[in-house]
Enzyme design. Sequence first.
Site, PDB file in Angstrom:
ATOM      1  N   HIS A   4      -9.139 -12.337   7.597  1.00 24.93           N
ATOM      2  CA  HIS A   4      -8.107 -12.111   6.569  1.00 24.93           C
ATOM      3  C   HIS A   4      -7.014 -13.157   6.739  1.00 24.93           C
ATOM      4  CE1 HIS A   4      -5.580  -9.129   4.049  1.00 24.93           C
ATOM      5  NE2 HIS A   4      -4.886 -10.267   4.152  1.00 24.93           N
ATOM      6  N   HIS A  40      -4.225 -16.051   4.639  1.00 23.06           N
ATOM      7  CA  HIS A  40      -3.596 -16.670   3.465  1.00 23.06           C
ATOM      8  C   HIS A  40      -3.372 -18.145   3.771  1.00 23.06           C
ATOM      9  CE1 HIS A  40      -2.773 -12.785   1.531  1.00 23.06           C
ATOM     10  NE2 HIS A  40      -2.689 -12.365   2.779  1.00 23.06           N
ATOM     11  N   LEU A  41      -4.032 -19.005   2.994  1.00 25.33           N
ATOM     12  CA  LEU A  41      -3.879 -20.451   3.233  1.00 25.33           C
ATOM     13  C   LEU A  41      -2.923 -21.106   2.263  1.00 25.33           C
ATOM     14  CD1 LEU A  41      -7.440 -21.823   4.100  1.00 25.33           C
ATOM     15  CD2 LEU A  41      -5.427 -21.691   5.587  1.00 25.33           C
ATOM     16  N   ARG A  42      -2.548 -20.373   1.176  1.00 29.65           N
ATOM     17  CA  ARG A  42      -1.700 -20.983   0.132  1.00 29.65           C
ATOM     18  C   ARG A  42      -2.417 -22.183  -0.487  1.00 29.65           C
ATOM     19  NH1 ARG A  42       0.311 -16.140   0.564  1.00 29.65           N
ATOM     20  NH2 ARG A  42       2.003 -15.880   2.058  1.00 29.65           N
ATOM     21  N   ASN A  47      -4.760 -14.611  -3.395  1.00 29.57           N
ATOM     22  CA  ASN A  47      -3.523 -14.283  -4.140  1.00 29.57           C
ATOM     23  C   ASN A  47      -2.650 -15.518  -4.380  1.00 29.57           C
ATOM     24  OD1 ASN A  47      -2.871 -14.320  -1.363  1.00 29.57           O
ATOM     25  ND2 ASN A  47      -1.147 -12.919  -1.638  1.00 29.57           N
ATOM     26  N   LYS A  52     -11.340  -8.915  -3.561  1.00 27.75           N
ATOM     27  CA  LYS A  52     -10.149  -8.265  -3.004  1.00 27.75           C
ATOM     28  C   LYS A  52      -9.466  -7.400  -4.048  1.00 27.75           C
ATOM     29  CE  LYS A  52      -6.770  -7.587   0.018  1.00 27.75           C
ATOM     30  NZ  LYS A  52      -5.772  -8.523   0.520  1.00 27.75           N
ATOM     31  N   HIS A 109      -6.556  -3.873  -0.166  1.00 25.37           N
ATOM     32  CA  HIS A 109      -5.163  -3.701   0.263  1.00 25.37           C
ATOM     33  C   HIS A 109      -4.830  -2.242  -0.041  1.00 25.37           C
ATOM     34  CE1 HIS A 109      -0.949  -5.130   1.041  1.00 25.37           C
ATOM     35  NE2 HIS A 109      -0.774  -3.913   0.585  1.00 25.37           N
ATOM     36  N   HIS A 125      -6.068  -4.978   7.056  1.00 24.85           N
ATOM     37  CA  HIS A 125      -4.843  -4.785   7.853  1.00 24.85           C
ATOM     38  C   HIS A 125      -4.425  -3.315   7.999  1.00 24.85           C
ATOM     39  CE1 HIS A 125      -3.383  -5.034   3.781  1.00 24.85           C
ATOM     40  NE2 HIS A 125      -3.279  -6.347   3.762  1.00 24.85           N
ATOM     41  N   LEU A 174       3.553  -6.662   4.719  1.00 23.92           N
ATOM     42  CA  LEU A 174       2.994  -5.471   4.082  1.00 23.92           C
ATOM     43  C   LEU A 174       1.522  -5.352   4.442  1.00 23.92           C
ATOM     44  CD1 LEU A 174       4.720  -5.638   0.603  1.00 23.92           C
ATOM     45  CD2 LEU A 174       5.099  -3.955   2.427  1.00 23.92           C
ATOM     46  N   ASP A 221      -4.126 -11.861   8.771  1.00 22.94           N
ATOM     47  CA  ASP A 221      -3.207 -11.750   7.636  1.00 22.94           C
ATOM     48  C   ASP A 221      -2.062 -12.752   7.787  1.00 22.94           C
ATOM     49  OD1 ASP A 221      -2.223 -10.898   5.195  1.00 22.94           O
ATOM     50  OD2 ASP A 221      -1.235  -9.115   6.010  1.00 22.94           O
ATOM     51  N   HIS A 245       5.403 -18.174   4.509  1.00 24.58           N
ATOM     52  CA  HIS A 245       6.380 -18.295   3.418  1.00 24.58           C
ATOM     53  C   HIS A 245       7.438 -19.287   3.859  1.00 24.58           C
ATOM     54  CE1 HIS A 245       5.108 -14.906   0.865  1.00 24.58           C
ATOM     55  NE2 HIS A 245       4.781 -14.298   1.992  1.00 24.58           N
ATOM     56  N   ALA A 285       7.427 -10.605   1.968  1.00 21.95           N
ATOM     57  CA  ALA A 285       6.581 -10.029   3.020  1.00 21.95           C
ATOM     58  C   ALA A 285       5.565 -11.026   3.519  1.00 21.95           C
ATOM     59  CB  ALA A 285       5.870  -8.791   2.477  1.00 21.95           C
TER      60      ALA A 285
END
Length: 344
Positions: free
Chosen positions: A12, A14-16, A40, A98, A135, A173, A218, A246, A250, A262
């Site tokens: 899980h 997030h690579l952006r 996302n 997802k 989620h 998560h 979150l 996760d 940011h 978050a």
Amino acid sequence: MKITLTKPDDWHLHLRDDEAMASVVGHTAERFARAIVMPNLKPPVANTQLSAEYRQRILSALPENSGFTPLMTLYMTDRLTSEEVIRAKQSGFVHGIKLYPAGATTNSDAGVTDIRKLYPVLETMQRESMPLLVHAEVTDPEIDIFDRERVFIDRYMAMLRADFPELSIVFEHVTTRDAVDFVRESNGPNGATITVQHLMFNRNHMLAGGIRPHYYCLPILKRETHQEALIKAATSGNPRFFLGTDSAPHPQHAKECACGCAGCYTAHAAIELYAEIFEAENALDKLEGFASHHGPDFYGMPRNTEQITLQKRDWQVADSYRFGNDRVVPLKAGQTVHWQLINE
Ligand code: NCD
Ligand code: ZN
């Protein structure tokens, strides 16, 4: 002291995108052979075509010879069709879809408004062996933020599990004892990812003696009894539980402000921090299962053949890292980590 493990995977992440991605992807690629990449983005990665393009951008951003493989996911919207699920499956690079309840977290406004309307799509996913990644938080403003995961189980997760007994479902998560119990006890192909921050911290760490925005993610950190249940699950050797950071970078200014967003950034030291947790539990012998075996076994993929070595040696985390034109503040910024990844 040193430990050698099969190279782990992050189930899980997030690579952006763009410059921001290029700044952080190396942290993950150094430690992990593969990662399930969350969809996302804005706009969301909601079909196979967008996913193929995103995958190409990730591959181009990787350091030379990293050997890293991104495992792609689609973002489930109200408009997802069975044909798209079949296309995704046939692509060979999409490994999950997802489900974000609309409004549950960062960039989730395009999420699902009524899961029952997607039942035909879920039927197809079950038939095509396409895992559903969830989620698991309700977005009902009436429900207290600390109860949103537990209430999601009662309202939706139990129903999904009963209605799609053969669908692989990853409870992403997990943050509560309730979620751990559900994953362990309910029948069917259940998996769950557990983050570093939910194993290391509880809500007191975030809120007592000052508010720490870099611990805000979150689902939100819960009370200590839940943290204990997560530690027990992760170190139990139960193959339903596996590593998913996760890691969610940011820009510093978006976290350190009056309404901070978050997400914890952990990719810079993820496997090292998991090792600290497992060592503190006298469970280092369970780390390889959690980090390197249970995930591929659940997803029906081969385990990695390369290895990594961690040495018990203190090092200091940077105060921040470059993140496109911004900075990202990592978990444990400026603090000491007790395990170090070494190249042998
Ligand atoms: C994630 C993000 O920033 O994309 N944030 C988080 O707190 N975990 C979204 C998510 O996975 O919920
Ligand atoms: Zn996430």
